[in-house]
Motif scaffolding. Sequence first.
Motif, PDB file in Angstrom:
ATOM      1  N   TRP A  21      -4.996 -12.836   0.093  1.00  0.00           N
ATOM      2  CA  TRP A  21      -5.456 -12.799  -1.285  1.00  0.00           C
ATOM      3  C   TRP A  21      -6.162 -11.481  -1.519  1.00  0.00           C
ATOM      4  N   ILE A  22      -5.694 -10.733  -2.510  1.00  0.00           N
ATOM      5  CA  ILE A  22      -6.309  -9.447  -2.859  1.00  0.00           C
ATOM      6  C   ILE A  22      -6.349  -9.333  -4.381  1.00  0.00           C
ATOM      7  N   GLY A  23      -7.518  -9.057  -4.916  1.00  0.00           N
ATOM      8  CA  GLY A  23      -7.643  -8.883  -6.360  1.00  0.00           C
ATOM      9  C   GLY A  23      -7.274 -10.114  -7.151  1.00  0.00           C
ATOM     10  N   GLY A  24      -7.486 -11.276  -6.556  1.00  0.00           N
ATOM     11  CA  GLY A  24      -7.229 -12.531  -7.251  1.00  0.00           C
ATOM     12  C   GLY A  24      -5.793 -13.009  -7.224  1.00  0.00           C
ATOM     13  N   ILE A  25      -4.923 -12.293  -6.514  1.00  0.00           N
ATOM     14  CA  ILE A  25      -3.531 -12.739  -6.415  1.00  0.00           C
ATOM     15  C   ILE A  25      -3.127 -12.887  -4.951  1.00  0.00           C
ATOM     16  N   LYS A  26      -2.169 -13.746  -4.720  1.00  0.00           N
ATOM     17  CA  LYS A  26      -1.646 -13.940  -3.375  1.00  0.00           C
ATOM     18  C   LYS A  26      -0.517 -12.936  -3.147  1.00  0.00           C
ATOM     19  N   VAL A  27      -0.648 -12.166  -2.086  1.00  0.00           N
ATOM     20  CA  VAL A  27       0.355 -11.164  -1.722  1.00  0.00           C
ATOM     21  C   VAL A  27       1.105 -11.685  -0.499  1.00  0.00           C
ATOM     22  N   GLU A  28       2.408 -11.756  -0.596  1.00  0.00           N
ATOM     23  CA  GLU A  28       3.202 -12.271   0.522  1.00  0.00           C
ATOM     24  C   GLU A  28       3.183 -11.278   1.694  1.00  0.00           C
ATOM     25  N   THR A  99     -10.915   0.824  -4.253  1.00  0.00           N
ATOM     26  CA  THR A  99      -9.866   1.231  -3.317  1.00  0.00           C
ATOM     27  C   THR A  99      -9.708   0.150  -2.261  1.00  0.00           C
ATOM     28  N   ILE A 100      -8.457  -0.189  -1.974  1.00  0.00           N
ATOM     29  CA  ILE A 100      -8.129  -1.145  -0.912  1.00  0.00           C
ATOM     30  C   ILE A 100      -7.492  -0.346   0.214  1.00  0.00           C
ATOM     31  N   ALA A 101      -7.968  -0.557   1.440  1.00  0.00           N
ATOM     32  CA  ALA A 101      -7.389   0.104   2.609  1.00  0.00           C
ATOM     33  C   ALA A 101      -6.634  -0.943   3.422  1.00  0.00           C
ATOM     34  N   LEU A 102      -5.314  -0.762   3.473  1.00  0.00           N
ATOM     35  CA  LEU A 102      -4.443  -1.713   4.163  1.00  0.00           C
ATOM     36  C   LEU A 102      -3.173  -0.976   4.568  1.00  0.00           C
ATOM     37  N   GLU A 103      -2.770  -1.134   5.809  1.00  0.00           N
ATOM     38  CA  GLU A 103      -1.581  -0.427   6.292  1.00  0.00           C
ATOM     39  C   GLU A 103      -0.296  -1.023   5.712  1.00  0.00           C
ATOM     40  N   ARG A 104      -0.198  -2.340   5.754  1.00  0.00           N
ATOM     41  CA  ARG A 104       0.957  -3.048   5.198  1.00  0.00           C
ATOM     42  C   ARG A 104       0.498  -4.389   4.664  1.00  0.00           C
ATOM     43  N   PRO A 105       1.102  -4.937   3.663  1.00  0.00           N
ATOM     44  CA  PRO A 105       2.225  -4.414   2.880  1.00  0.00           C
ATOM     45  C   PRO A 105       1.742  -3.378   1.864  1.00  0.00           C
ATOM     46  N   LYS A 106       2.684  -2.692   1.264  1.00  0.00           N
ATOM     47  CA  LYS A 106       2.363  -1.731   0.215  1.00  0.00           C
ATOM     48  C   LYS A 106       1.882  -2.509  -1.014  1.00  0.00           C
ATOM     49  N   LEU A 107       0.814  -2.056  -1.626  1.00  0.00           N
ATOM     50  CA  LEU A 107       0.193  -2.801  -2.719  1.00  0.00           C
ATOM     51  C   LEU A 107       0.506  -2.272  -4.110  1.00  0.00           C
ATOM     52  N   LYS A 108       1.071  -1.079  -4.206  1.00  0.00           N
ATOM     53  CA  LYS A 108       1.315  -0.461  -5.510  1.00  0.00           C
ATOM     54  C   LYS A 108       1.970  -1.408  -6.524  1.00  0.00           C
ATOM     55  N   PRO A 109       3.018  -2.156  -6.131  1.00  0.00           N
ATOM     56  CA  PRO A 109       3.638  -3.032  -7.134  1.00  0.00           C
ATOM     57  C   PRO A 109       2.753  -4.199  -7.593  1.00  0.00           C
ATOM     58  N   HIS A 110       1.701  -4.500  -6.848  1.00  0.00           N
ATOM     59  CA  HIS A 110       0.831  -5.647  -7.166  1.00  0.00           C
ATOM     60  C   HIS A 110      -0.380  -5.273  -8.007  1.00  0.00           C
ATOM     61  N   ILE A 111      -0.677  -3.985  -8.106  1.00  0.00           N
ATOM     62  CA  ILE A 111      -1.907  -3.547  -8.765  1.00  0.00           C
ATOM     63  C   ILE A 111      -1.992  -3.965 -10.234  1.00  0.00           C
ATOM     64  N   PRO A 112      -0.945  -3.823 -11.045  1.00  0.00           N
ATOM     65  CA  PRO A 112      -1.076  -4.267 -12.445  1.00  0.00           C
ATOM     66  C   PRO A 112      -1.446  -5.745 -12.589  1.00  0.00           C
ATOM     67  N   LYS A 113      -0.902  -6.599 -11.749  1.00  0.00           N
ATOM     68  CA  LYS A 113      -1.229  -8.032 -11.808  1.00  0.00           C
ATOM     69  C   LYS A 113      -2.675  -8.267 -11.380  1.00  0.00           C
ATOM     70  N   LYS A 132      -6.966   1.340  -6.566  1.00  0.00           N
ATOM     71  CA  LYS A 132      -6.126   2.246  -5.792  1.00  0.00           C
ATOM     72  C   LYS A 132      -5.894   1.608  -4.431  1.00  0.00           C
ATOM     73  N   ALA A 133      -4.799   1.982  -3.795  1.00  0.00           N
ATOM     74  CA  ALA A 133      -4.501   1.475  -2.459  1.00  0.00           C
ATOM     75  C   ALA A 133      -4.204   2.657  -1.554  1.00  0.00           C
ATOM     76  N   THR A 134      -4.636   2.534  -0.308  1.00  0.00           N
ATOM     77  CA  THR A 134      -4.390   3.588   0.665  1.00  0.00           C
ATOM     78  C   THR A 134      -4.174   2.971   2.039  1.00  0.00           C
ATOM     79  N   THR A 135      -3.643   3.771   2.936  1.00  0.00           N
ATOM     80  CA  THR A 135      -3.568   3.399   4.345  1.00  0.00           C
ATOM     81  C   THR A 135      -4.594   4.256   5.073  1.00  0.00           C
ATOM     82  N   THR A 136      -4.740   4.040   6.349  1.00  0.00           N
ATOM     83  CA  THR A 136      -5.611   4.904   7.148  1.00  0.00           C
ATOM     84  C   THR A 136      -4.782   5.695   8.153  1.00  0.00           C
TER      85      THR A 136
END
Length: 160
Positions: A21-28, A99-113, A132-136
Motif C-alpha cells: 500500500w502506497i499513497g492510499g492505493i494497493k500496488v500489485e 518522494t518514495i524510494a523503492l527499487e521495484r515496482p516502478k511507481l510512475k503509472p500509479h502516482i496520479p491515482k 515523486k518516485a526514485t530508486t537508490t
Amino acid sequence: MKIKVGFGYDVHKLGEGEELWIGGIKVEHTKGSIGHSDGDVLIHAICDALLGAANMRDIGFHFPDTDPNLKGIDSKILLSKTMLLLREAGYEVGNIDSTIALERPKLKPHIPKMQEVLARVMAIDQEDIAIKATTTEKLGFVGTQQGIAAYATVLIQKNK
C-alpha cells in the motif's frame, strides 16, 4: 497568516506475500510492507510532516503501534484523523512535496491515482500534492529490495 513547514520520513521492511500500500492505493507486487498498520510509508511520512509542522508530536504518539485497535488499520484513516487534529488547531494544508524510494515496482503509472486518493482523504486540491518516485540505484536496503522509504515536506498555514 502564520506559515509552518514540516518534514516526515518513514521506512518499512518489505516481505514476500505482503500487500503493498502506497499513497492510499494497493500496488500489485510480489513484496509488500510489513507494519502494524497497512504499512503505507507515504501516508505515514505525510502524517509525520503535518503533525511536526503543527508541533503536535508524531504519528507514533497519536497512533502507537502498541495499540491493538490499530493493528492492520487502513492508513487513510490515520491521515483523516491527522487532518482533523490539524484543522481543530486552525491549520490548513498549503502543499505537500513527497518522494518514495523503492527499487521495484516502478511507481510512475500509479502516482496520479495516489494524488487523487490523498486529495480526497485530505479534502485538498490534487494539484497541491506532489509525489515523486526514485530508486537508490541498487544501494542500501531500498536498493536490495529489503525495504521502502518515503519523505514528505508540507506547508501548513493558520489564519490569525
